[in-house]
Every structure is written in structure tokens, then in C-alpha cells.
Design a protein around this motif. Structure first.
Motif, mmCIF file in Angstrom:
data_model
loop_
_atom_site.group_PDB
_atom_site.id
_atom_site.type_symbol
_atom_site.label_atom_id
_atom_site.label_comp_id
_atom_site.label_asym_id
_atom_site.label_seq_id
_atom_site.Cartn_x
_atom_site.Cartn_y
_atom_site.Cartn_z
ATOM 1 N N GLU A 26 -65.150 -18.183 56.399
ATOM 2 C CA GLU A 26 -64.932 -17.621 55.069
ATOM 3 C C GLU A 26 -63.947 -18.465 54.268
ATOM 4 O O GLU A 26 -64.066 -18.574 53.041
ATOM 5 C CB GLU A 26 -64.429 -16.184 55.204
ATOM 6 N N LYS A 51 -56.551 -6.191 51.758
ATOM 7 C CA LYS A 51 -56.873 -5.051 52.608
ATOM 8 C C LYS A 51 -56.874 -5.444 54.075
ATOM 9 O O LYS A 51 -56.292 -4.753 54.932
ATOM 10 C CB LYS A 51 -58.231 -4.477 52.210
ATOM 11 N N LEU A 67 -58.735 -8.426 46.705
ATOM 12 C CA LEU A 67 -58.644 -7.099 47.302
ATOM 13 C C LEU A 67 -59.102 -7.107 48.751
ATOM 14 O O LEU A 67 -58.524 -6.427 49.610
ATOM 15 C CB LEU A 67 -59.462 -6.100 46.483
ATOM 16 N N TYR A 68 -60.147 -7.862 49.025
ATOM 17 C CA TYR A 68 -60.684 -7.957 50.389
ATOM 18 C C TYR A 68 -59.638 -8.533 51.342
ATOM 19 O O TYR A 68 -59.379 -7.981 52.416
ATOM 20 C CB TYR A 68 -61.936 -8.817 50.369
ATOM 21 N N SER A 81 -60.789 -14.549 42.045
ATOM 22 C CA SER A 81 -61.755 -13.481 42.255
ATOM 23 C C SER A 81 -61.022 -12.199 42.633
ATOM 24 O O SER A 81 -60.317 -12.157 43.639
ATOM 25 C CB SER A 81 -62.749 -13.862 43.360
ATOM 26 N N ARG A 82 -61.209 -11.169 41.817
ATOM 27 C CA ARG A 82 -60.558 -9.894 42.096
ATOM 28 C C ARG A 82 -61.087 -9.300 43.399
ATOM 29 O O ARG A 82 -60.329 -8.732 44.194
ATOM 30 C CB ARG A 82 -60.790 -8.931 40.931
ATOM 31 N N ARG A 83 -62.382 -9.445 43.653
ATOM 32 C CA ARG A 83 -62.971 -8.882 44.859
ATOM 33 C C ARG A 83 -62.428 -9.559 46.112
ATOM 34 O O ARG A 83 -62.095 -8.900 47.099
ATOM 35 C CB ARG A 83 -64.503 -9.014 44.790
ATOM 36 N N ILE A 84 -62.335 -10.894 46.068
ATOM 37 C CA ILE A 84 -61.796 -11.628 47.227
ATOM 38 C C ILE A 84 -60.329 -11.262 47.447
ATOM 39 O O ILE A 84 -59.877 -11.090 48.592
ATOM 40 C CB ILE A 84 -61.965 -13.146 47.019
#
Length: 364
Positions: free
Chosen positions: A93, A17, A13-14, A8-11
Motif C-alpha cells: 500500500e 484509524k 482517515l484510513y 487524500s482525505r480517505r487515505i
């Protein structure tokens, strides 16, 4: 199971960060505290010199902060990883990611990639900033925070051994045949016993040795002292033994250190410790890549089982054990007990295998 490196690209990056921000926050806190304590200890020495004031204090801070950043960045990455993974575990998470079919290696992959970028930035920072700051600070401290010409190319307080004899020069200027020594002292010893001591305000290379001008010779056995217009001593001592006597890997960039090593090899001097320092310029920054792997144990296991704190302690212990092993290997390399490559890379490879073993056996 999803076999992509970043499911997952979103995970990704999250997590990257969170990891970077927490690591930078820990680094900032460490540097501020340590710089404050260090400045309290050195401010008296700086202000003791006539003419020094606030500007010199800020100059010292500007030279010391790059050293602190380079030294404690791996610690900050370790603590930033532990804080990030423990927080994600506490909030369930990590459990959600694993329930979605994401493996342990895929969970920490964004952190490893971010740490690779940190290692690259650290290498450039060390080469361009830290080495220059370290060399400038060392030269300033050599004159006890007094005035020193910038980029003078003068080495201070150089010791050279010639058989049993010891040669000291307060300053060394120039290179090759043009090398000049100032405030020279020669301790002539036989079997470890001091026989005579020779002092001179200047010395220069001549006839395969060093010509001391306006020398004063003191005979230990007779306690007699006599002045000589000139005296040739230290035959066979090459000028590079003075100009390269105080080479510090932390004060030279990679190419300059390579050149110093070649010159020392040409002069027949041992270069093992310098070669270890040369390779450590790569393995040192890359230690940041190990930290997510060693601290990954804090990410897994149920937080409510009461073992989260224990896992965090284990991750911290693994990280600090690496730093201990790294310093020990470098010390053994400086003594010549380890080959340079082994001294620089053995701890990295060892703890890479340890981290992978722990992760695979406990989570994969």
C-alpha cells in the motif's frame, strides 16, 4: 507531485484509524500483562493488613492502572506505528501511495496528527487522573496499605538536613507556623560523626527553631540518656522545608507544582529537579508525536527485498533510544548537571532532528 498536507482525505482517515486502533490494542495488552504481574507482587502486602480484602485489591488496581497507561502510552504508540507501517508496506500500500505522487512526509502526516491528539489527551489524563492516583497510592504505600484518612494533607517519613544535622519526622501536619511534627528524631552530627540523638513525640515551630516536647537526649560518647521537658533545636529550619520536603512532580498537577516551586524558592531551596519535572509534563506527552517519525523507516523500502524486518528493528531502536536519552537527561537534571529546560526538551529536539534527517535522506 501533490503538495497538499493531506492529498487524500480517505487515505488520511484510513491510516489514522489503523494507527490509533493498533496503538490502543498494544497499550491494552501491555497494561493487562504488567498490571497482572504487579498485582501478583503487591497482593501479599495488601492482604497482610487486617481487614483488607478484594475491595482493597481492586482499589490498588484502580490507582495503578493510570500510572501504567501514562508510562507505557509512548511505547504503545511506537509499536502501533511500527505495526501499522510494516503492514502497509507488506501489502504494497505504501508503494501504491508513492506511485500516486504522495511523499513520505504526506504518508506519515495523518499519523503525526493523530499522535498530536493522543498527546493532548495524555496531558489532560495526567493532570486530572494520574497525579491524583499517584498521590493517593504513595500515601497508601507509606502506611503499608493500612487505613489512611483521605485527603488528610499529612506527609509521611520526611527527612530534612540542617547543616550536618539530620531531622526525621514520621508525620508532618499543617502549614506555616501551624506545622506540627510527630515522632521526631534529630541526629546531631559534627564533621559527619554522630554526637547525640534526640527523640520526641511532638515538635512545633517556636523562636526561629523547633520546640521538642518531652524530649529524650542520648549522648553517644557517654551512652547517657536523660529526659528533658522541652528542647529547642534546628534553628533556622523553615516549616516549608518539612511541608515541601517530599514534593514529587508526578503527584502534582501543573499549577500545584508551580505553586510548590514558588514556595521552595521563597524558602531558599533548590528547585532544579522540580522545574525539569514541570517542563517534562509537556515534553513527556509530546513524545508520542516523535514515534511516527522515528518509526517511519519501517514504511519504506521494498518488502520483498527482505529488509522489512531490519527496517522495523531500526525504527524500534530509534524509539527506544529516545526513551533512554529522555530518562538520562531527567536524571542529569535531578543531579543538577543539566539546566531544567535542557533536561526536559533536549532529547525531544534531538530525536526530532534525527527522525527528520533519516526520513529526508532515505525517502525524500
Amino acid at each position: 507531485m501533490n503538495l497538499r498536507f493531506f492529498p487524500s482525505r480517505r487515505i488520511a482517515l484510513y491510516m489514522a484509524k489503523l494507527f490509533v486502533l493498533r496503538s490502543l490494542a498494544v497499550l491494552a495488552a501491555l497494561v493487562i500483562v504488567l498490571q497482572t504481574l504487579d498485582l501478583l507482587g503487591e497482593s501479599g502486602k495488601i492482604l497482610r493488613v487486617a481487614g483488607n480484602g478484594d475491595a482493597e485489591l481492586w482499589h490498588y488496581v484502580s490507582l495503578r492502572i493510570p500510572q501504567l497507561i501514562a508510562r507505557f502510552l509512548p511505547f504503545s504508540v511506537l509499536l502501533g506505528t511500527l505495526i501499522t507501517l510494516a503492514t502497509l508496506n507488506q501489502n504494497s500500500e505504501i508503494v501504491s501511495m508513492k506511485a500516486a505522487g504522495i511523499s513520505a512526509h504526506q504518508i506519515i502526516a495523518p499519523l503525526v496528527l493523530a499522535s498530536l491528539l493522543i498527546a493532548a489527551v495524555t496531558f489532560v489524563f495526567q493532570e486530572r487522573v494520574v497525579t491524583r492516583a499517584s498521590a493517593t497510592l504513595a500515601a497508601w504505600q507509606a502506611v503499608e496499605y493500612g487505613p489512611i484518612p483521605p485527603n488528610s494533607g499529612v506527609a509521611n517519613n520526611v527527612w530534612v538536613r540542617n547543616g550536618d544535622d539530620l531531622i526525621f519526622a514520621a508525620t508532618v501536619a499543617g502549614r506555616g507556623p501551624a506545622t506540627r511534627l510527630s515522632n521526631v528524631k534529630v541526629y546531631d552530627r559534627e564533621g559527619g560523626t554522630l554526637v547525640r540523638m534526640i527523640e520526641a513525640p511532638q515538635a512545633r515551630a517556636a523562636d526561629g527553631g523547633w520546640l521538642m516536647e518531652k524530649a529524650v537526649l542520648f549522648d553517644v560518647s557517654t551512652t547517657a540518656e536523660r529526659a528533658l521537658p522541652s528542647l529547642l533545636v534546628a534553628r533556622g529550619v523553615d516549616p516549608t522545608q518539612f511541608t515541601l520536603a517530599n514534593v514529587d512532580p508526578d503527584e502534582q498537577d501543573f499549577r500545584t507544582l508551580q505553586d510548590s516551586i514558588r514556595q521552595m524558592e521563597a524558602a531558599g531551596r533548590a528547585t532544579g529537579p522540580l522545574q525539569a519535572g514541570l517542563w517534562h509534563k509537556f515534553s513527556g506527552p509530546l513524545s508520542a508525536v516523535l514515534m511516527p517519525l522515528l518509526a517511519a523507516v519501517a514504511a519504506f523500502g521494498l518488502a520483498r527485498s527482505g529488509q522489512l524486518a531490519l527496517r522495523a528493528v531500526i525504527g524500534m531502536a530509534l524509539g527506544f533510544a529516545y526513551f533512554v536519552a529522555d530518562n538520562f537527561a531527567l536524571a542529569m537534571g535531578n543531579f543538577g548537571a543539566y539546566p531544567p529546560l535542557l533536561a526536559a526538551w533536549a532529547p525531544f529536539v534531538l530525536f526530532l532532528l534525527i527522525g527528520e534527517t533519516v526520513l529526508i535522506r532515505t525517502e525524500e
